[in-house]
Design a protein around this motif. Structure first.
Motif, PDB file in Angstrom:
ATOM      1  N   UNK A  72       0.814  -1.213   0.000  1.00  0.00           N
ATOM      2  CA  UNK A  72       0.000   0.000   0.000  1.00  0.00           C
ATOM      3  C   UNK A  72       0.850   1.266   0.000  1.00  0.00           C
ATOM      4  N   UNK A  73       2.105   1.165   0.434  1.00  0.00           N
ATOM      5  CA  UNK A  73       3.020   2.302   0.395  1.00  0.00           C
ATOM      6  C   UNK A  73       4.453   1.780   0.395  1.00  0.00           C
ATOM      7  N   UNK A  74       5.394   2.469  -0.239  1.00  0.00           N
ATOM      8  CA  UNK A  74       6.788   2.033  -0.209  1.00  0.00           C
ATOM      9  C   UNK A  74       7.288   1.937   1.231  1.00  0.00           C
ATOM     10  N   UNK A  75       8.037   0.874   1.523  1.00  0.00           N
ATOM     11  CA  UNK A  75       8.443   0.594   2.898  1.00  0.00           C
ATOM     12  C   UNK A  75       9.864   0.050   2.923  1.00  0.00           C
ATOM     13  N   UNK A  76      10.690   0.569   3.839  1.00  0.00           N
ATOM     14  CA  UNK A  76      12.013   0.014   4.126  1.00  0.00           C
ATOM     15  C   UNK A  76      11.955  -0.595   5.511  1.00  0.00           C
ATOM     16  N   UNK A  77      12.197  -1.884   5.595  1.00  0.00           N
ATOM     17  CA  UNK A  77      12.093  -2.626   6.842  1.00  0.00           C
ATOM     18  C   UNK A  77      13.470  -2.695   7.508  1.00  0.00           C
ATOM     19  N   UNK A  78      13.582  -2.255   8.756  1.00  0.00           N
ATOM     20  CA  UNK A  78      14.862  -2.198   9.451  1.00  0.00           C
ATOM     21  C   UNK A  78      14.913  -3.264  10.548  1.00  0.00           C
ATOM     22  N   UNK A  79      16.078  -3.933  10.651  1.00  0.00           N
ATOM     23  CA  UNK A  79      16.349  -4.930  11.690  1.00  0.00           C
ATOM     24  C   UNK A  79      15.526  -6.205  11.525  1.00  0.00           C
ATOM     25  N   UNK A  80      15.081  -6.437  10.309  1.00  0.00           N
ATOM     26  CA  UNK A  80      14.300  -7.637  10.036  1.00  0.00           C
ATOM     27  C   UNK A  80      14.271  -7.870   8.527  1.00  0.00           C
ATOM     28  N   UNK A  81      14.368  -9.111   8.097  1.00  0.00           N
ATOM     29  CA  UNK A  81      14.347  -9.418   6.676  1.00  0.00           C
ATOM     30  C   UNK A  81      13.004 -10.017   6.279  1.00  0.00           C
ATOM     31  N   UNK A  82      12.411  -9.462   5.224  1.00  0.00           N
ATOM     32  CA  UNK A  82      11.169  -9.990   4.677  1.00  0.00           C
ATOM     33  C   UNK A  82      11.317 -10.061   3.163  1.00  0.00           C
ATOM     34  N   UNK A  83      11.087 -11.240   2.597  1.00  0.00           N
ATOM     35  CA  UNK A  83      11.192 -11.420   1.143  1.00  0.00           C
ATOM     36  C   UNK A  83      10.281 -10.452   0.406  1.00  0.00           C
ATOM     37  N   UNK A  84      10.837  -9.793  -0.607  1.00  0.00           N
ATOM     38  CA  UNK A  84      10.037  -8.914  -1.433  1.00  0.00           C
ATOM     39  C   UNK A  84       9.855  -7.518  -0.890  1.00  0.00           C
ATOM     40  N   UNK A  85      10.390  -7.230   0.310  1.00  0.00           N
ATOM     41  CA  UNK A  85      10.290  -5.910   0.931  1.00  0.00           C
ATOM     42  C   UNK A  85      11.704  -5.382   1.161  1.00  0.00           C
ATOM     43  N   UNK A  86      11.945  -4.118   0.846  1.00  0.00           N
ATOM     44  CA  UNK A  86      13.255  -3.528   1.123  1.00  0.00           C
ATOM     45  C   UNK A  86      13.623  -3.784   2.587  1.00  0.00           C
ATOM     46  N   UNK A  87      14.758  -4.456   2.826  1.00  0.00           N
ATOM     47  CA  UNK A  87      15.142  -4.855   4.183  1.00  0.00           C
ATOM     48  C   UNK A  87      16.605  -4.521   4.448  1.00  0.00           C
ATOM     49  N   UNK A  88      16.844  -3.859   5.573  1.00  0.00           N
ATOM     50  CA  UNK A  88      18.190  -3.540   6.043  1.00  0.00           C
ATOM     51  C   UNK A  88      18.291  -4.098   7.456  1.00  0.00           C
ATOM     52  N   UNK A  89      19.200  -5.029   7.678  1.00  0.00           N
ATOM     53  CA  UNK A  89      19.172  -5.760   8.938  1.00  0.00           C
ATOM     54  C   UNK A  89      20.554  -6.281   9.311  1.00  0.00           C
ATOM     55  N   UNK A  90      20.663  -6.717  10.566  1.00  0.00           N
ATOM     56  CA  UNK A  90      21.884  -7.334  11.071  1.00  0.00           C
ATOM     57  C   UNK A  90      21.637  -8.833  11.208  1.00  0.00           C
ATOM     58  N   UNK A  91      22.686  -9.631  11.109  1.00  0.00           N
ATOM     59  CA  UNK A  91      22.582 -11.091  11.180  1.00  0.00           C
ATOM     60  C   UNK A  91      22.377 -11.523  12.633  1.00  0.00           C
TER      61      UNK A  91
END
Length: 346
Positions: A146-165
């Motif tokens: 519904x809106x562009x989203x950058x997901x932080x600290x978590x990985x989700x397939x198909x969604x921009x994700x920036x995270x730590x292992x």
């Protein structure tokens, strides 16, 4: 005389355009950083605007634009300093851009706080940076649709994700305690949520790999008070753990307070490891061993990903992972039976 009259009313882009001798449209392009304006003309427009006292209304510009440029930042909890660091990183990454940053803080640690999200939608942001969403992957994917989203600290397939292992960080924390000689190592965490179970799973797997029994204690919230309540029951009895790995520094501090109330010394009676490496972990007298997930860098990367998505909406999803680092301080030591050379089986 014209400049004196302008001081008596709000200066408009039309005033700036007349002062420079260009069209109002060109002035608008200059303030939005749009192509088609030479550097000399842009500089002349900015100087005239400053001289006349014109203040560019970025919100109005976004309303007039078909592609809003404002960046919304959703933070789960400002009481946890890791989110303050993420905010600082995002703000730093946007400093050179003309994009407004609009902040919204959750009032809930359960599902998506719809009120906080609604405030960003009503502000007509062009993209949301979310740190962190406690909800199912499917609901987050629906939100991203519904809106562009950058997901932080978590990985989700198909969604921009920036995270730590998280798996690597949790394994490093647990292995550190095992190398010190601890065999009764517990993990204190908060309510389970999809996408936020990797630390718990990695702890359990590391314990099982060592032939030891995992012991997970779930606090009812991710707060110091909730961890204090959970640890108060955990840290009693003959088989109490000699070490605790906490999901984050907030929970680790709650465990530390419970240990203090029970007259257990850290690290003599209880070794303690946190996660996030927040500012408070580094304070003298706290000296908490913690896993640094580089929150400031996560914020910077999330801000850069948001700007890239605004510039290129059709680009493939961002999947950016970083490696955490265990920072050893004075809250961990060998258990008493190892330090004294006596034999003890956990």
């Amino acid at each position: 005389m014209r400049e004196e009259r302008n001081r008596q009313r709000a200066v408009t882009q039309e005033d700036v355009a007349q002062a420079v001798g260009v069209s109002r449209t060109l002035v608008s392009f200059a303030f939005r950083g749009a192509p088609g304006v030479s550097s000399e003309t842009r500089q002349a427009i900015l100087e005239a605007a400053q001289r006349l006292g014109y203040r560019h209304n970025a919100a109005a510009a976004d309303l007039a634009s078909k592609r809003p440029s404002a960046v919304g930042l959703f933070l789960l909890d400002l009481r946890n300093e890791v989110f303050v660091d993420i905010f600082s990183g995002v703000r730093e990454s946007l400093e050179g851009a003309r994009n407004r940053l609009i902040l919204s803080v959750s009032q809930s640690q359960g599902t998506v706080d719809e009120g906080a999200m609604d405030s960003l939608v009503e502000a007509r942001v062009g993209i949301v940076i979310a740190a962190t969403l406690f909800d199912t992957d499917e609901r987050v994917k629906a939100l991203a649709a519904s809106m562009p989203l950058v997901n932080v600290a978590r990985r989700i397939d198909g969604v921009d994700s920036v995270y730590s292992d998280d798996r690597a960080g949790a394994r490093a924390a647990t292995e550190h305690l095992l190398r010190l000689g601890h065999t009764r190592v517990a993990h204190v965490t908060g309510p389970g949520a999809e996408g936020h179970l990797e630390r718990r799973r990695a702890y359990a797997a590391t314990m099982l790999d060592a032939g030891l029994t995992p012991r997970v204690v779930v606090a009812d919230e991710y707060t110091q008070e909730a961890a204090w309540r959970a640890a108060s029951a955990l840290l009693v009895g003959a088989e109490r753990p000699t070490a605790v790995f906490a999901h984050n520094d907030e929970l680790a501090l709650g465990v530390r307070e419970a240990a203090h109330a029970l007259r257990l010394s850290v690290p003599r009676d209880l070794s303690l490891v946190g996660y996030d490496d927040s500012r408070i972990a580094r304070l003298h007298g706290i000296d908490l061993t913690s896993v640094d997930l580089h929150a400031l860098d996560l914020g910077r990367a999330a801000g850069a990903a948001a700007l890239a998505r605004l510039a290129n909406p059709g680009a493939p999803p961002v999947d950016q992972s970083s490696n955490p680092r265990l920072v050893v301080r004075r809250s961990t030591a060998a258990p008493a039976h190892v330090a004294s050379g006596t034999e003890h089986r956990g």
